[in-house]
Scaffold this active site. Structure first.
Site, PDB file in Angstrom:
ATOM      1  N   ALA A   1      34.139  52.561  26.173  1.00 24.42           N
ATOM      2  CA  ALA A   1      34.225  51.088  26.331  1.00 24.42           C
ATOM      3  C   ALA A   1      33.945  50.797  27.684  1.00 24.42           C
ATOM      4  O   ALA A   1      32.818  50.135  27.824  1.00 24.42           O
ATOM      5  CB  ALA A   1      35.598  50.374  25.911  1.00 24.42           C
TER       6      ALA A   1
ATOM      7  N   LYS B   1      29.557  49.252  31.295  1.00 22.77           N
ATOM      8  CA  LYS B   1      28.515  49.499  32.581  1.00 22.77           C
ATOM      9  C   LYS B   1      27.366  49.688  32.583  1.00 22.77           C
ATOM     10  O   LYS B   1      26.420  49.458  33.266  1.00 22.77           O
ATOM     11  CB  LYS B   1      29.321  50.471  33.679  1.00 22.77           C
ATOM     12  CG  LYS B   1      30.880  49.962  33.833  1.00 22.77           C
ATOM     13  CD  LYS B   1      30.648  48.817  35.147  1.00 22.77           C
ATOM     14  CE  LYS B   1      32.218  48.491  35.571  1.00 22.77           C
ATOM     15  NZ  LYS B   1      32.249  47.341  36.427  1.00 22.77           N
TER      16      LYS B   1
ATOM     17  N   SER C   1      29.257  51.502  38.309  1.00 22.43           N
ATOM     18  CA  SER C   1      30.137  52.485  38.101  1.00 22.43           C
ATOM     19  C   SER C   1      29.132  53.779  37.769  1.00 22.43           C
ATOM     20  O   SER C   1      28.398  53.588  36.927  1.00 22.43           O
ATOM     21  CB  SER C   1      31.252  52.511  37.512  1.00 22.43           C
ATOM     22  OG  SER C   1      31.813  53.914  37.091  1.00 22.43           O
TER      23      SER C   1
ATOM     24  N   TYR D   1      34.185  60.464  26.112  1.00 19.52           N
ATOM     25  CA  TYR D   1      35.573  59.640  26.515  1.00 19.52           C
ATOM     26  C   TYR D   1      35.299  58.427  27.500  1.00 19.52           C
ATOM     27  O   TYR D   1      33.992  58.301  27.932  1.00 19.52           O
ATOM     28  CB  TYR D   1      36.865  60.434  27.544  1.00 19.52           C
ATOM     29  CG  TYR D   1      37.025  61.644  26.249  1.00 19.52           C
ATOM     30  CD1 TYR D   1      38.030  61.674  25.611  1.00 19.52           C
ATOM     31  CD2 TYR D   1      36.494  62.886  26.491  1.00 19.52           C
ATOM     32  CE1 TYR D   1      38.514  62.525  24.534  1.00 19.52           C
ATOM     33  CE2 TYR D   1      36.828  63.899  25.764  1.00 19.52           C
ATOM     34  CZ  TYR D   1      37.765  63.812  24.779  1.00 19.52           C
ATOM     35  OH  TYR D   1      38.419  64.738  23.966  1.00 19.52           O
ATOM     36  N   VAL D   2      36.084  57.397  27.349  1.00 17.62           N
ATOM     37  CA  VAL D   2      35.930  56.251  28.013  1.00 17.62           C
ATOM     38  C   VAL D   2      34.651  55.492  27.653  1.00 17.62           C
ATOM     39  O   VAL D   2      33.917  54.942  28.463  1.00 17.62           O
ATOM     40  CB  VAL D   2      36.066  56.474  29.658  1.00 17.62           C
ATOM     41  CG1 VAL D   2      36.331  55.213  30.376  1.00 17.62           C
ATOM     42  CG2 VAL D   2      36.878  57.507  29.933  1.00 17.62           C
TER      43      VAL D   2
HETATM   44  P1  NAP Z   1      41.485  46.124  40.170  1.00 13.62           P
HETATM   45  O1  NAP Z   1      42.031  46.604  41.478  1.00 13.62           O
HETATM   46  O2  NAP Z   1      41.906  46.763  38.828  1.00 13.62           O
HETATM   47  O3  NAP Z   1      41.023  44.760  40.081  1.00 13.62           O
HETATM   48  C1  NAP Z   1      40.274  44.164  39.137  1.00 13.62           C
HETATM   49  C2  NAP Z   1      39.948  42.803  39.253  1.00 13.62           C
HETATM   50  O4  NAP Z   1      39.238  42.266  38.182  1.00 13.62           O
HETATM   51  C3  NAP Z   1      41.152  42.007  39.464  1.00 13.62           C
HETATM   52  O5  NAP Z   1      41.126  41.180  40.427  1.00 13.62           O
HETATM   53  C4  NAP Z   1      41.575  41.292  38.131  1.00 13.62           C
HETATM   54  O6  NAP Z   1      42.198  40.115  38.163  1.00 13.62           O
HETATM   55  C5  NAP Z   1      39.913  41.111  37.881  1.00 13.62           C
HETATM   56  N1  NAP Z   1      39.624  40.590  36.613  1.00 13.62           N
HETATM   57  C6  NAP Z   1      39.878  41.334  35.473  1.00 13.62           C
HETATM   58  N2  NAP Z   1      39.537  40.668  34.275  1.00 13.62           N
HETATM   59  C7  NAP Z   1      39.171  39.451  34.802  1.00 13.62           C
HETATM   60  C8  NAP Z   1      38.643  38.425  34.297  1.00 13.62           C
HETATM   61  N3  NAP Z   1      38.681  38.086  32.809  1.00 13.62           N
HETATM   62  N4  NAP Z   1      38.112  37.248  34.854  1.00 13.62           N
HETATM   63  C9  NAP Z   1      38.341  37.352  36.379  1.00 13.62           C
HETATM   64  N5  NAP Z   1      38.880  38.387  36.781  1.00 13.62           N
HETATM   65  C10 NAP Z   1      39.091  39.386  36.055  1.00 13.62           C
HETATM   66  O7  NAP Z   1      39.959  47.006  40.111  1.00 13.62           O
HETATM   67  P2  NAP Z   1      39.112  47.481  41.297  1.00 13.62           P
HETATM   68  O8  NAP Z   1      39.171  49.096  41.567  1.00 13.62           O
HETATM   69  O9  NAP Z   1      39.023  46.538  42.560  1.00 13.62           O
HETATM   70  O10 NAP Z   1      37.472  47.290  40.705  1.00 13.62           O
HETATM   71  C11 NAP Z   1      36.857  46.254  41.004  1.00 13.62           C
HETATM   72  C12 NAP Z   1      35.529  46.390  40.384  1.00 13.62           C
HETATM   73  O11 NAP Z   1      34.984  48.080  40.965  1.00 13.62           O
HETATM   74  C13 NAP Z   1      35.374  46.611  38.824  1.00 13.62           C
HETATM   75  O12 NAP Z   1      34.189  46.041  38.447  1.00 13.62           O
HETATM   76  C14 NAP Z   1      35.516  48.148  38.646  1.00 13.62           C
HETATM   77  O13 NAP Z   1      34.866  48.550  37.436  1.00 13.62           O
HETATM   78  C15 NAP Z   1      34.409  48.811  39.817  1.00 13.62           C
HETATM   79  N6  NAP Z   1      34.931  50.092  39.999  1.00 13.62           N
HETATM   80  C16 NAP Z   1      36.177  50.506  40.499  1.00 13.62           C
HETATM   81  C17 NAP Z   1      36.312  51.816  40.533  1.00 13.62           C
HETATM   82  C18 NAP Z   1      37.610  52.504  41.192  1.00 13.62           C
HETATM   83  O14 NAP Z   1      37.516  53.739  41.433  1.00 13.62           O
HETATM   84  N7  NAP Z   1      38.507  51.667  41.558  1.00 13.62           N
HETATM   85  C19 NAP Z   1      35.321  52.854  40.671  1.00 13.62           C
HETATM   86  C20 NAP Z   1      33.960  52.357  40.000  1.00 13.62           C
HETATM   87  C21 NAP Z   1      33.842  51.035  39.677  1.00 13.62           C
HETATM   88  P3  NAP Z   1      43.591  40.238  37.690  1.00 13.62           P
HETATM   89  O15 NAP Z   1      44.464  40.320  38.982  1.00 13.62           O
HETATM   90  O16 NAP Z   1      44.179  38.854  37.173  1.00 13.62           O
HETATM   91  O17 NAP Z   1      44.098  41.154  36.418  1.00 13.62           O
END
Ligand code: NAP
Length: 234
Positions: A156, A161, A142, A153-154
């Site tokens: 953690a 990351k 990210s 902020y944010v």
């Molecule tokens: P999301 O919809 O919240 O999905 C997160 C996924 O991670 C879910 O499948 C969740 O599983 C899984 N997860 C969390 N803890 C886990 C664990 N201990 N073991 C295995 N799986 C686990 O988020 P997303 O937006 O798709 O994010 C995917 C990635 O993109 C993340 O690394 C996030 O930091 C990155 N990202 C997202 C954004 C954004 O704007 N959305 C921006 C920058 C980076 P459960 O269903 O079991 O909770």
């Protein structure tokens, strides 16, 4: 069965960007291992993918070393290889919280998934990639983890990351003489449970940007950070 096709592991494949990454990897012909910590959600996600694609399901909580070793044993027994690893699983637990207020447990829980999860996955699967002389790893990072974009902020999430980005650079350097490439990708602000409804980027579009770096050839980049397929500052 020993597979000749690319075998790809995706963490957090049950929803959001991870699910779309699995879909895209299936579309380009990979044999996908969709993993999730929530078994019911993971199996439902597999059912949502077309039935004529090759996708297997394994339960995996990236914070659990036993889950990771049992996945490694199963991969070796079933395919004898792993070509692609996408460290996608992530949590975002301190939205809007000041660094002076954030609970230490939240810091630890965030690092446990976003950093240690990817660290453990790489250490479990790079030895198999080394045996086969091929590997592509994408760490879903990210802009919040870019020193060049750092602000308040944010803490953690940002620190987790940053650590993931450092891991990318350290591993890329140690693997630079092998055909194993590791890069970090910021997907931008994506419309998922994490990104929320206002986010402008679809998870499908984010997945395409990420999968692009899972398919690069031997001349492709390693140890770099990308957004929209272009390099960005750490
Ligand atoms: P999301 O919809 O919240 O999905 C997160 C996924 O991670 C879910 O499948 C969740 O599983 C899984 N997860 C969390 N803890 C886990 C664990 N201990 N073991 C295995 N799986 C686990 O988020 P997303 O937006 O798709 O994010 C995917 C990635 O993109 C993340 O690394 C996030 O930091 C990155 N990202 C997202 C954004 C954004 O704007 N959305 C921006 C920058 C980076 P459960 O269903 O079991 O909770």
């Amino acid at each position: 069965m020993i597979s000749e096709r690319h075998v790809a592991i995706v963490t957090g494949g049950n929803r959001g960007i991870g699910f779309e990454i699995c879909k895209e990897l299936c579309r380009v012909g990979c044999l996908v291992v969709l993993t999730s910590r929530n078994e019911e959600g993971g199996r439902l996600a597999v059912d949502k993918l077309d039935h004529d694609v090759d996708v297997a399901y394994r339960r995996l909580d990236v914070t659990d070393s036993k889950d990771i070793s049992s996945l490694r044993d199963w991969i070796l027994e079933t395919f004898g290889r792993v070509d692609i690893l996408i460290n996608n699983a992530g949590v975002y637990l301190d939205e809007g919280v000041s660094v002076f207020d954030v609970d230490e447990k939240i810091m630890q829980d965030t690092l446990a998934v976003n950093f240690y999860g990817a660290f453990r996955m790489c250490r479990a699967f790079v030895p198999i990639m080394r045996q086969n002389g091929y590997g592509r790893i994408v760490n879903v990072s990210s802009g919040y983890g870019a020193i060049s974009e750092m602000s308040g902020y944010v803490a953690a999430y940002r620190i987790s990351k940053i650590a993931l980005n450092a891991l990318t650079l350290i591993m890329a350097d140690e693997l630079k003489d092998e055909n194993i490439k590791i890069n970090a990708v910021c997907p931008g602000w994506v419309h998922t449970d994490m990104g929320g409804d206002m986010a402008p980027i679809s998870p499908g579009r984010a997945a395409k940007d990420i999968v692009h770096f899972a398919l690069i050839d031997a001349k492709g980049p390693t140890g770099s950070f990308f957004r929209n397929k272009r390099p960005i500052q750490w």
